[in-house]
Design an enzyme around this catalytic site. Structure first.
Site, PDB file in Angstrom:
ATOM      1  N   GLU A  64       0.815  -1.217   0.000  1.00  0.00           N
ATOM      2  CA  GLU A  64       0.000   0.000   0.000  1.00  0.00           C
ATOM      3  C   GLU A  64       0.848   1.267   0.000  1.00  0.00           C
ATOM      4  O   GLU A  64       0.346   2.356   0.264  1.00  0.00           O
ATOM      5  CB  GLU A  64      -0.957  -0.033   1.193  1.00  0.00           C
ATOM      6  CG  GLU A  64      -1.912  -1.226   1.095  1.00  0.00           C
ATOM      7  CD  GLU A  64      -2.849  -1.355   2.283  1.00  0.00           C
ATOM      8  OE1 GLU A  64      -2.825  -0.476   3.163  1.00  0.00           O
ATOM      9  OE2 GLU A  64      -3.612  -2.332   2.320  1.00  0.00           O
ATOM     10  N   LYS A  89     -15.773  -1.714   2.082  1.00  0.00           N
ATOM     11  CA  LYS A  89     -14.986  -2.285   0.982  1.00  0.00           C
ATOM     12  C   LYS A  89     -15.965  -2.956   0.034  1.00  0.00           C
ATOM     13  O   LYS A  89     -16.592  -3.958   0.401  1.00  0.00           O
ATOM     14  CB  LYS A  89     -13.994  -3.318   1.519  1.00  0.00           C
ATOM     15  CG  LYS A  89     -12.872  -2.744   2.376  1.00  0.00           C
ATOM     16  CD  LYS A  89     -12.056  -3.865   3.002  1.00  0.00           C
ATOM     17  CE  LYS A  89     -10.812  -3.333   3.699  1.00  0.00           C
ATOM     18  NZ  LYS A  89     -10.142  -4.405   4.478  1.00  0.00           N
TER      19      LYS A  89
END
Length: 430
Positions: A208, A340
């Site tokens: 990330e 999500k």
């Protein structure tokens, strides 16, 4: 006469995500538009997530998605041809019926989600609207405060840190553009601070975009972030606050019924005390997954103890599932949802999950996954929902910056009416 909104083709293919693993990309066509969407994939996944269909076997080490692609091309596509592309909920419901399972294990959540998002994009393009406005209407104007994951531990890193993410939140900025500048400047100072203390090997970036220095104690990354924020010229807490994703399911040991952090065993109550100590010592405004995904009592306890002061986010606890969110609301477990889209599998269900949370006064954090693509749909979704928060990694790697850059464009489009909530990220309207 030809209907300009009629779906004429649905095409899926196998592409690569940011980790070099296969994922599903879908294109939906009408006579006047095309929408393309790619599906993300997580590393730390909740047990109750919708099922991501993988092929198994030798190809791509078992991670191929040809079955999911075939399910789109052979099963879903023929049913959608001729439907109006603006019938988002009807299309999503039809796909759920075609699948027929609770967790989308028949067709695969990765097949269904790819189509769902591509349909929304094709509809927005057909109507000549930006995606955030198509989904959110004329009232979509709140820019999200970024939760930028700059130091990694847990399954996202090869170090000994048990907590998975240490994030910075520019709560004192006046606009998204200013916020992302603060994040970028702090990130570059952090790189220098880490290199000076831990050496150049410690500044390689993870999935990330964050750094994974050889740290063990949970206070180390927090101290390092404070130093970087100050050296970048900002005030910790007032201008840039801290957030943690503990991802506790990863360090819970069911055999002993305890959590193990930095080699020390903690009961539920002792872990709450650790969090309280951290919150009083550092400007932490949000903790995600402080307990493992079935520890509802732990979430209830920390929400009672700290929920009036900071945000308690459920990710693995809720897995963007309205049923589990409702259970949390009834119990008083957490006060915010990590949203999500691939955990639930359709755009309609993700929006339902967000509004279930909003109605109970819960915050909503729109989130990426560790395996991402250049697809920036979640940037539009964060604005469409007026969520006030987005979690999409460090300001590094194109798969993360694709989302930040899209938000810069959206704020520019909304010049004069865009609202950056700053410290009020959890309830941007109050």
């Amino acid at each position: 006469m030809e209907n300009p909104f009629e779906i004429t083709a649905v095409v899926a293919r196998e592409i690569l995500d940011s980790r070099g693993n296969p994922t599903v990309e879908v294109e939906v066509y009408t006579p006047i538009s095309m929408g393309r969407a790619a599906v993300p994939s997580g590393a730390s996944t909740g047990t109750h997530e919708a099922l991501e269909l993988r092929d198994g076997g030798k190809r791509y080490h078992g991670k191929g998605v040809r079955r999911a692609v075939e399910n789109v091309n052979k099963i879903i596509a023929p049913e959608l041809i001729g439907m109006d592309v603006t019938w988002q909920r009807d299309i999503d419901t039809l796909m759920l019926e075609l699948d027929g399972t609770e967790n989308k294990s028949n067709l695969g959540a990765n097949a269904i989600l790819g189509v769902s998002l591509a349909v929304a994009k094709a509809a927005a393009n057909a109507l000549g609207l930006p995606l955030y406005q198509y989904i959110g209407g004329t009232n979509a104007y709140v820019m999200p405060v970024p939760m930028s994951n700059v130091i990694n531990g847990g399954v996202h890193a090869g170090n000994e840190l048990d907590f998975q993410e240490f994030m910075i939140m520019p709560v004192g900025a006046d606009s998204f553009r200013e916020a992302i500048r603060w994040v970028s400047e702090t990130y570059h100072v952090l790189k220098k601070v880490i290199a000076e203390k831990y050496g150049k090997d410690a500044i390689n970036v993870g999935d990330e975009g964050g750094f994974a220095p050889p740290m063990k104690e949970v206070t180390e990354p927090l101290e390092t972030l404070i130093k970087a924020i100050e050296e970048a010229g900002y005030k910790p807490g007032d201008e840039i606050a801290l957030a943690i994703d503990a991802a506790s399911s990863e360090f819970y040991h069911p055999d002993i019924g305890k959590y193990v952090v930095a080699g020390k065993e903690y009961t539920r109550e002792e872990l709450v005390d650790l969090y309280k100590e951290l919150v009083s010592a550092y400007p932490i405004v949000s903790i995600e997954d402080p307990f493992q995904e079935e520890d509802w009592e732990g979430f209830k306890l920390i929400t009672r103890e700290l929920g009036g002061k900071i945000q308690i986010v459920g990710d693995d606890l809720f897995v963007t599932n309205p049923k589990r969110i409702r259970k949390g609301i009834e119990m008083g477990a957490a006060n915010a949802l990590l949203l999500k889209v691939n955990q639930i599998g359709t755009l309609s269900e993700a929006i339902d999950a967000a509004y279930t949370a909003f109605r109970a006064g819960y915050g909503v954090v729109v989130s990426h996954r560790s395996g991402e693509t250049e697809d920036a749909t979640i940037a539009d979704l964060a604005v469409a929902l007026n969520a006030g928060q987005i979690k999409t990694g460090a300001p590094a790697r194109s798969d993360r910056n694709a989302k930040y850059n899209q938000l810069i464009r959206i704020e520019e489009e909304l010049e004069g009416i865009a609202h950056y909530p700053g410290r009020k990220f959890r309830n941007p309207f109050f």
